[in-house]
Write an enzyme that holds these catalytic residues in place. Sequence first.
Site, PDB file in Angstrom:
ATOM      1  CD  GLU A 233      -9.305 -14.745  30.512  1.00 57.72           C
ATOM      2  OE1 GLU A 233      -9.856 -15.728  31.066  1.00 57.72           O
ATOM      3  OE2 GLU A 233      -9.227 -14.612  29.274  1.00 57.72           O
TER       4      GLU A 233
ATOM      5  CD  GLU B 236       6.748   2.592 -19.866  1.00 59.75           C
ATOM      6  OE1 GLU B 236       7.397   1.860 -19.083  1.00 59.75           O
ATOM      7  OE2 GLU B 236       5.858   2.166 -20.623  1.00 59.75           O
TER       8      GLU B 236
END
Length: 1367
Positions: free
Chosen positions: A318, A753
């Site tokens: 910036e 399972e």
Amino acid sequence: MVHVWEHLSTTPKLRVSLFAFLFSLVVSLGDARIRRHARDSPSTEETVETYSKYYNYVELTGRLRSLAQTYAHIAALSSIGQSVQGRELWVMRITKDPNTDAPEKPKFKYVGNMHGDETVSRQVLVYLVEYLLTKYGEEPRISGLVNTTDIYIMPSMNPDGFEKSKEGDCLGKNGGRNNANDIDLNRSFPDQFDGTIVEPESIPEVVAMTRWINEKKFVLSGNLHGGTVVASYPFDDSASHEQQGHYSQSADDSLFRFLALVYSKNHSVMKTGQPDCPDAMDETFDDGITNGAQWYDVPGGMQDYNYLYGNCLEITMELSCCKHPPSAELNKEWDLNRESLIAYIEQVHIGVRGYVKEAVNGAALANVSIVVEGIRHNLTTADHGEFYRLLIPGTYNITAVATGYTSMTVQDVQVIEGKATELNFTLAPAVSQAAASTTMTTSSMPSTEDPNISTTTANSATSTQTWIYPSTGNNHSPTVPNGPQPIQPQAFRHHNYADMELFLRKYSIEFPSIVQLHSIGRSVENHELYVMIISDNPTVHEHGEPEFKYVANMHGNEVVGRELMLNLIEYLCRNYGTDPEVTKLVNNTRIHIMPSMNPDGYEVATEGEVKGYKGRNNSNNYDLNRNFPDQFVTITEPRQPETIAVMNWLKSIPFVLSANLHGGSLVVNYPYDDDKKGMSEYSQCPDDKVFQQVSRAYSQENPFMHNGHPCEDLYPGEYFQDGITNGANWYNVPGGMQDWNYLNTNCFEVTIELGCTKYPMAKELPKYWEQNRRSLLQFIHQVHNGVKGTVSDIRDGTGIPNATISVEEIDHTITTARTGDYWRLLAPGTYSLTASADGYKPVRTYATVSVDGVELVDFRLTRLHSETNGRTSEGPQPTPSEKQFQTLIKDLSLGQGLEQLIKSTATESSFRYRGYKELSAFVRGLTLNFPKITSLHSLGQSVEFRTVWALEISNRPLESEPSKPKMRFVAGIHGNAPVGSELLLEFAAFLCINYGKNPAITRLINETRIVIVPSINPDGRELAIEKQCTSTQGSSNAHGKDLDTDFFGNASQRVVEAQPETRAMMDLIIDKGYTLSVALDGGSLVATYPYDKPVQTVENEGTLKYLASVYANNHPKMHLGDTGCSNNGQIGNIPDGVMRAAERQSHMGSMKDFSMDFGHCPEITVYTGCCFYPPAEQLAALWAENKKALLSMLVEVHKGVRGIVRDRSGKPIVGAIIVLNGGVRVFTAEGGYFHALLAPGNHNIEAVADGYQQHRQTVVVSSYEAASSIIIEFDMDNNIFGLPREFVVASAAASMTALVVTACIIWCVCAAKSNRQKDGFHRLRQHRDDYEDEIRLTSMGSKKALLAHEFQDDSESDEETLYANKI
């Protein structure tokens, strides 16, 4: 200027003065300036920079062009794309020799003015361009930087926004920040947490930028903004998206901080950390830098995209408090930023740089992963094998990893400040073990070539090798060496869909070298069915590497498997390269993990549920594990999208082993899941021993499961020995996924399972991971059991795809993958194995499978030789171009060839239904836009005088090319089914648009004559109504005739004259020699083959059915055989989505039958969907479903058998009959060419021509190879009436001699009689009166005699003839 120079040239005093001035100017500049420019006098006058004005787009363009022209030896101007409003996105490349590739120079870029109203960056970068150019050759620092760096500077990424912004607007109130579509470009890049959220069409600037980033592989970058004064570094956002204060740390956080400080400390305002901006006076930044997300959250930012996807480190600078300050401030801003800008570019030369090459031939290796130990962010080498890995000073262990090569680790690499350490890798191909690696301990040595770069070279061919994991084939738990233990998952929680998606994306971004995330389809509610692939080369199937998969959460409320899969992904990724077992598995296995097959069901399930059903089924309330086709039971429920997606996935990849993770008990369940009786009893599959072995491998690592008493509180009497069970013996499950895997693919699947509670509380999840961690890894190891190898052609060693591997006494076969590799799981023992393939002699051998490891068994098959009774030869040896085309056909026929072609030929389409006028304009438009490859013909007119168009697409559309196969695509025979018409129009556009752009499409068009008839029944089409799925309005033509019942070739079969549309098509079919025809219709989802008429047997049915199956197999739904068309009663299974047409709806006079019987061309009819006239919104999806299938037919037409028929002298024989397998006939065309499509396998062909000997031959046809050319040379037929030609000729000669002698004798006798007759005539003329009465009487007697013998042979004497003529 011209008149000024003319004036000067005519004024001697002025010329002298001008010369003196120029001479003094040159002397004052000195030799240095001459050397600096090193160019001819510029043709464009340079503008002196005043640093006091903004350049608008026109001025910026002119300035950059002027500089590029003036400094052409070090500058090149280009555009990477255009803005929304069509302004160029200019980039100035600055380096020595800017028009050549420079792999020895790291690539750097600056991007400015991303927000159009943040304008300082735009001007500062223009000043930087000029500074670098003008100081080159004058300042050593700048000259060195330009000579050694490939610098790219983009002053404005948002030129549209700049034009809108107003000078003096510090807060951006006047607009201009966003692009012309009002979209913030720095919120529009793909985000690691949110994905892509902006439509590409609205952000051409971002699309151009991402393409440029991915293409160039920049090393370092700066993104210049305005609004404050600070340097911000990644990450710019976080998963939580907290607005402020959340430090989002990247793997290279220390390096990013260092880079940001370089810019900040050279900027007198920024380094203070106190920008004192009027709108934020209290805002401060330590040392003038900040973590992006800690400052404020920016999703979709460019700097994060560079880091995660582009190999490039980028920070955001910036530059000023005021976004668009007055131009008077520009000089000050340039002075503040000049040193920072240059110093930051110099950082591209820190860290480690080098090349990766191949040890055998020295070739550069691209896309090699460069891994730095302790930094979980890798980059890859560029096209020339070069890499630049920025690092702060320190000591590092660096590894080069490439698929198929021995990985190389160099330890203790010294990185010093301000200099790049050169580290070159030479990788040797991995010969015996894919997991091999080499480790070197070395110190950096100064390079003799460049004192600023230290050099280390790692050579895997000469270094001592240290195996990461011993190749013992042992499938038991490996011995963990002393040292660091594997990293275990840390966070255990239930992941909803959004959470799971973020998790998967995170790991795909963090570990790109070993991970690929993709979706195989979508659920009912449009959730992606994600699959994570983990392997050292995750994007492709590697020859010899088995494919393994885990599928979880098939029942939405059984969630343990879902969480375990996420744990497993984390475990494999984080331990790759450090843990030997994980490294070996990942390097030698391609592991596919689907965490959730039923994401919809999961979303409605409830935590804490033990035995419930809420969420078990999908959103249509169907149990997905009862939804697959079954061998014993017909599944009547409609196939669900999740099921279809999985079936297509399994068909596309040669999986070897799989597990389907469930919950509700604790056991491994193996096939079969049901039996014919539907009872709970043991249903044994042929590979029962293998299934028991792999099931035990899982259960024995889980003590609770192996115990066999899983859920005593819920099911006290239930017991499973060793924790495993046969599925049907437990309870009957028709339509299960594991049986479908085994019966329809190469894959062996079991159902696991995982626990008694279906949806346990989150706090219990760590327990499940601990219990199953070893089991999950051990089960993956099982994919490396049995036998593996390659089936190849003995002639050239090429792999044979789709070859069959059978094992004696085991009634289950598997097939080879695309490159001929296979894996066959077997229990320990000795087996007889046979490899067979169409067109090859089968080979049998024996193999002994041990308890540990895999047995390597390769097969080399010999082609079957053609057997012939005549002169046959292979065609001339193919040219390089022909070989290239044969390779193309093979590539498109195997694996993902067609999918890759489709991905590379994506075109923008706007789908809608076109009436007759628009259709006509569309096809005319194709001929106008693509005149070199298209030709439009009228076949005739409809009842209402609409033209039936035929569009030909070929590289020579106006020439007859009998050597090329001719392909016919037709649609619209029923006007109420217009989908086919739209698909063919899109197909035509697709081919034309990609011609000359896509090499595969171009070659297919060059080698094929394609004729497209989009609408046979234009009158009916005008009457049909959209969204009418069952209406027959428009089905017939204007006379009310169903055109598909009007094709009769025999006049005896026709009651009335053919309809004009029918006649037009019949003429096309009969007059042209087509090889294959595809007709598109609607109202069903199936591919049909001849005949429509009821016949007992169909000649060549195997070939016809095969051609239909090619289309169906390349359609994502059709091949599954489950159409679900309730409107026509077509519900249930149609095997492979293919059936004989008469079985669907028998009728006479079909176009398909006419094409077979009179056009001698096989035609299949494809019904594209259940609805005759679906809404236009569905056309895009229908195109996506049929595009691959249409292309597959264009590939298929080049297979079968083709050749030339000629005589011994080489003269082509036109009209010779080629009989296929004793039935179907084709005829040779101009030049003696013929082409016949045949199913893969061995076939008998006969060639017959008048006057020539009959010819017989056996040919072999492949499913993936282009038709090889054969030449049939006819000998004259030596047999006449079944007797040898020599005997017949001798007999004929003798007979002719006898006839000649007899004729001579007769002639002599006749000649004598003729003389007497002449004498008699003479006497009659002399004595006519004397004989008149006698003649009259004689003639009367002659008449009576004739009447009396009127049925007798009129063998009268010469005299009688004389008298008769007289009368």
